[in-house]
Design an enzyme around this catalytic site. Sequence first.
Site, PDB file in Angstrom:
ATOM      1  N   HIS A  11       0.840  -1.201   0.000  1.00  0.00           N
ATOM      2  CA  HIS A  11       0.000   0.000   0.000  1.00  0.00           C
ATOM      3  C   HIS A  11       0.878   1.254   0.000  1.00  0.00           C
ATOM      4  O   HIS A  11       2.069   1.207   0.287  1.00  0.00           O
ATOM      5  CB  HIS A  11      -0.899   0.022   1.244  1.00  0.00           C
ATOM      6  CG  HIS A  11      -0.102   0.056   2.520  1.00  0.00           C
ATOM      7  ND1 HIS A  11       0.515  -1.056   3.043  1.00  0.00           N
ATOM      8  CD2 HIS A  11       0.189   1.091   3.388  1.00  0.00           C
ATOM      9  CE1 HIS A  11       1.145  -0.744   4.169  1.00  0.00           C
ATOM     10  NE2 HIS A  11       0.963   0.566   4.397  1.00  0.00           N
ATOM     11  N   ASP A  69       0.969   5.127   1.868  1.00  0.00           N
ATOM     12  CA  ASP A  69       0.414   5.811   3.035  1.00  0.00           C
ATOM     13  C   ASP A  69      -0.186   7.146   2.625  1.00  0.00           C
ATOM     14  O   ASP A  69       0.303   7.805   1.683  1.00  0.00           O
ATOM     15  CB  ASP A  69       1.499   6.060   4.090  1.00  0.00           C
ATOM     16  CG  ASP A  69       2.014   4.777   4.706  1.00  0.00           C
ATOM     17  OD1 ASP A  69       1.260   3.794   4.717  1.00  0.00           O
ATOM     18  OD2 ASP A  69       3.177   4.770   5.179  1.00  0.00           O
ATOM     19  N   HIS A 129       4.850  -0.080  -0.063  1.00  0.00           N
ATOM     20  CA  HIS A 129       5.471  -0.984   0.899  1.00  0.00           C
ATOM     21  C   HIS A 129       4.441  -1.927   1.524  1.00  0.00           C
ATOM     22  O   HIS A 129       3.219  -1.713   1.399  1.00  0.00           O
ATOM     23  CB  HIS A 129       6.186  -0.201   2.008  1.00  0.00           C
ATOM     24  CG  HIS A 129       5.288   0.714   2.784  1.00  0.00           C
ATOM     25  ND1 HIS A 129       4.831   1.916   2.284  1.00  0.00           N
ATOM     26  CD2 HIS A 129       4.750   0.604   4.031  1.00  0.00           C
ATOM     27  CE1 HIS A 129       4.062   2.517   3.169  1.00  0.00           C
ATOM     28  NE2 HIS A 129       3.986   1.726   4.250  1.00  0.00           N
ATOM     29  N   ARG A 134       3.782  -8.394  17.796  1.00  0.00           N
ATOM     30  CA  ARG A 134       4.607  -7.260  17.377  1.00  0.00           C
ATOM     31  C   ARG A 134       3.780  -5.985  17.486  1.00  0.00           C
ATOM     32  O   ARG A 134       2.610  -5.960  17.086  1.00  0.00           O
ATOM     33  CB  ARG A 134       5.093  -7.462  15.944  1.00  0.00           C
ATOM     34  CG  ARG A 134       5.943  -6.308  15.410  1.00  0.00           C
ATOM     35  CD  ARG A 134       6.241  -6.467  13.932  1.00  0.00           C
ATOM     36  NE  ARG A 134       7.007  -5.332  13.418  1.00  0.00           N
ATOM     37  CZ  ARG A 134       6.909  -4.851  12.184  1.00  0.00           C
ATOM     38  NH1 ARG A 134       6.082  -5.433  11.315  1.00  0.00           N
ATOM     39  NH2 ARG A 134       7.636  -3.824  11.813  1.00  0.00           N
TER      40      ARG A 134
END
Length: 693
Positions: A622, A624, A674, A684
Amino acid sequence: SSSSTDRIVNSSVMLWFPDKLLVVTVATKETDGYRRFLRTAKHFNYTVKVLGRGQKWKGGDYMSAPGGGQKVRLLNEGLKEMKDDHQIILFIDSYDVVFASGPKELLKKFQQAKHRVVFSSETLIWPDRHLEDKYPHVREGNRFLGSGGFIGYLPNIKELVANWTGDDGDSDQLFFTKIYTDQSKRKSINITLDNKCRLFQNLHGALDDVVLKFEDHQVRVRNVLYDTLPVIIHGNGPTKLQINYLGNYIPNTWTFESGCTVCREDLRSLSALQVLIGIFIQQPTPFVTVFFERLLKLQYPKNKLKLFIFNKVQSFLKDYGSLYEKCVFFFSDLCRRDQDCDYFFSLDIEVVLKNKDTLKILIEQNLPIVAPMITRAGRLWSNFWGALSGDGYYARSEDYVDIVQGRRVGVWNVPYVSNVYLVKAGLLQRELKDYELFSSSDPDMAFCHNIRNKGIFMYVTNMHTFGRILSTENYQTGHLHNDLWQIFENPVDWEERYIHENYTRIMKDKLIENPCPDVYWFPVFSSVACNHMIEEMEHYGKWSGGANVDNRIHGGYENVPTIDIHMTQINFEKDWQKFLVEYVVPITEKMFPGYYTKVRAHFELAFVVRYKPDEQPSLRPHHDASTFTVNIALNQVGLDYQGGGCRFLRYDCSIQAPRKGWALLHPGRLTHYHEGLPTTAGVRYIAVSFVDP
């Protein structure tokens, strides 16, 4: 009389020999003021005879009511053994007096007065105003007699006090006033007043008339009304605090040329002395854990320390209590009943004591009460007052700002200290044994008021940097880790707690890494910050479901959803924006020259993401919705989770081992398509911000 004049002429040569001058004073006990008096007398080589030493004072409290007759009786008795008619007697108080110059100047000015006895003068008549009409009029200068200081030949002084028949509690001022206002006695003894304060400066009623005059390696008081430099300065009546202030400088205690000249005198050897530390937690306070961690680092034998804690801090005692000889939770008699106790160290929880040697430094000063100067970051606030207002509250002394800002460095006699100070146990066990020192809603105010009333000096030292004090006014306690919300109130402490220890070295030591094109990697968060962010989010617990429909954002639809909690949900958006401005923007502007941002962030798009193999392990490719994105790893790969990382598809470049507390900074649109790589085990967490949409 002509005979008196003859004696002045015949004896004038004697006035130039200081050995003919004897300073006589009354001191029934050695107070701090008395020691200051002797120090200034010694500086100028005055010869001092002390009367009444060790006797009980019966002369009353003549600060507020007439008294002092005991001084006249003791003087009368002391003069009987003196036989040299050429002897010159200077009779002065000692507890509130300092010398500003030496015997030669004093004797010269006495000679110029052309009388056998010279009294100090005052602007105010006391204690009997009905005697005002009996005073001789003067064309210029003070009209009224002050009994706290006079100088004269031995025979005349003997005649002056010979007829004393009063009680010890009677007024010496009234006794001498009646002699002076009796014309025949005034003429017989040959008395005059030092009307223009050439010899004596009484401060009561004259505070606006005196200023400090800094000369070469010496400080004087100048009377601006009469343009004179008095030799003797007397803080008579209610001017004790003013003489204490002047005594910080006169005669050479502190000068511009030499700084503090007495700060290394009378130091105490640093043998391990027993210290009771009183820790006061009186309100919710940020960074309490850090306070106790810092307390552990004080460079002082732990087996010589006892802790008194005015609160329940069970977590500290559980972890560290065994290191200290004793920990108690009640306000008993402090050091009063403990004969092994040498000092009481009062320490408020909001004090940030950075100097590990603070206790050693304060003990070495060997003072009755001494505080390390602490300040509030970016303000003129400190833990001492340089002066008091008429109603006993804060007033700013002329030197306050210079002391706080370090332009004048020394050990200063002040009327008020707070938050952190060291008290000699001997004071608590003797002079203050009957006092309830902290009997007030404001313990520090009550303590200092009681200390001042006993004539005990308090000092503050700024000879070292000791630390600062936290702001507690707006401390909110509605979160799990409330300290996270302190970036505005206590920015220095917030930075020490939450910013990576290597952050300030980023530029100098070239710590910014460039793992992929236009992707920058640098340390920003401490491990504690990472842990607190995770724990705060899990404590809040309202994680999104990871669906496209998301009512938290404008429009209600998220194209690339994650399981997350927004900063707005925990009311952290303003604090987060401040963090970005202070710690991320400088790196951004350095790495992308010519681009400037005010961080007009969409805080709907500042959030903490959680990745779990059985929940949401990864994120599809995607762009940002930002000019640049900040991505901070909040936990450690290999320890807390397996897998994870970020891949930039255009460059086929991955960061697969994110470091805890390190930030990835990269453009959000167009060039940096990314994806989030799969987390294969554990959990995480990352903190993400889309900046400048």
